[in-house]
Write a protein that holds these residues in place. Structure first.
Motif, short mmCIF file in Angstrom:
data_model
loop_
_atom_site.label_atom_id
_atom_site.label_comp_id
_atom_site.label_asym_id
_atom_site.label_seq_id
_atom_site.Cartn_x
_atom_site.Cartn_y
_atom_site.Cartn_z
N GLU A 1 46.44 41.57 38.88
CA GLU A 1 46.31 42.53 39.87
C GLU A 1 45.15 42.43 41.01
O GLU A 1 45.24 42.76 42.05
N ALA A 2 44.36 41.24 40.48
CA ALA A 2 43.39 40.94 41.43
C ALA A 2 43.72 40.12 42.68
O ALA A 2 43.25 39.70 43.53
N ASP A 3 44.68 39.22 42.26
CA ASP A 3 45.29 38.36 43.22
C ASP A 3 44.30 37.50 43.68
O ASP A 3 44.00 37.45 44.77
N GLN A 4 43.76 36.67 42.69
CA GLN A 4 42.60 35.76 43.13
C GLN A 4 42.89 34.46 44.29
O GLN A 4 41.98 34.07 44.95
N SER A 5 43.92 34.39 44.69
CA SER A 5 44.42 33.72 45.60
C SER A 5 44.11 34.03 46.81
O SER A 5 43.71 33.32 47.73
#
Length: 187
Positions: free
Chosen positions: A28-32
């Protein structure tokens, strides 16, 4: 920011230094997004810098190279589904970057996830930790709320939390410069 980082690099003598950075987080954090924010920060900055597009290294992992002055950051974006396989390979990571989604309801799960990462035996206990707030919520928690929820106050390793890409990069480069200088003095 550019001048301050350039002076730090020059004073600490870490030109041509290369660092491996483990970029982690829950799906959910979408580190990209953090990597993209950093690349945008470098492309618009005053500092001599460059970045490569993320290249897929293997299933669930990509790597992009960010160059800030003469310092090279090899950022390894590791998907949470592949973490157990790939994290031991990043045992020599210079820093851990952990992405946190700005939604309050995900903090409990992020706390459990981060604790399991920090307990990974292959990562040195002195490896610095950078917690990045990735946004994605109309009412994101404050840095103080995230610090409390993740239990960072009791974290023994050096850590920093920020939602600003420029501050994230500056802390990362400054911290790595300080560690390189300390290692250089010991040798």
């Amino acid at each position: 920011m550019g001048l301050a980082v350039s002076l730090l690099l020059k004073n600490f003598g870490i030109f041509n230094a290369s660092h491996h950075i483990a970029l982690l987080g829950l799906p959910e954090a979408d580190q990209s997004k953090i990597l993209h924010f950093w690349q945008a920060q470098l492309s618009g900055g005053q500092l001599a810098s460059s970045s490569s597009q993320p290249q897929s290294v293997c299933d669930g992992c990509s790597m992009a190279q960010l160059t800030i002055g003469d310092v090279v950051l090899n950022v390894w974006d590791v998907a949470s589904s592949q973490r157990s396989t790939l994290l031991p390979r990043l045992a020599n990571a210079s820093a851990i970057v952990y992405a946190v989604n700005g939604a309050v309801d995900g903090l409990e799960q992020a706390c459990v996830d981060l604790a399991s990462i920090l307990a990974e035996p292959s990562l040195a206990p002195s490896t610095p930790l950078l917690v990045c707030l990735a946004g994605g919520s109309p009412d994101p928690p404050s840095e103080r709320d995230v610090t409390e929820a993740l239990g960072l106050a009791s974290c023994a390793r050096p850590w920093y939390i920020s939602s600003a890409p420029a501050a994230q990069l500056q802390w990362l480069v400054t911290t790595l410069a300080g560690r390189a200088a300390a290692t250089k003095k010991r040798n």
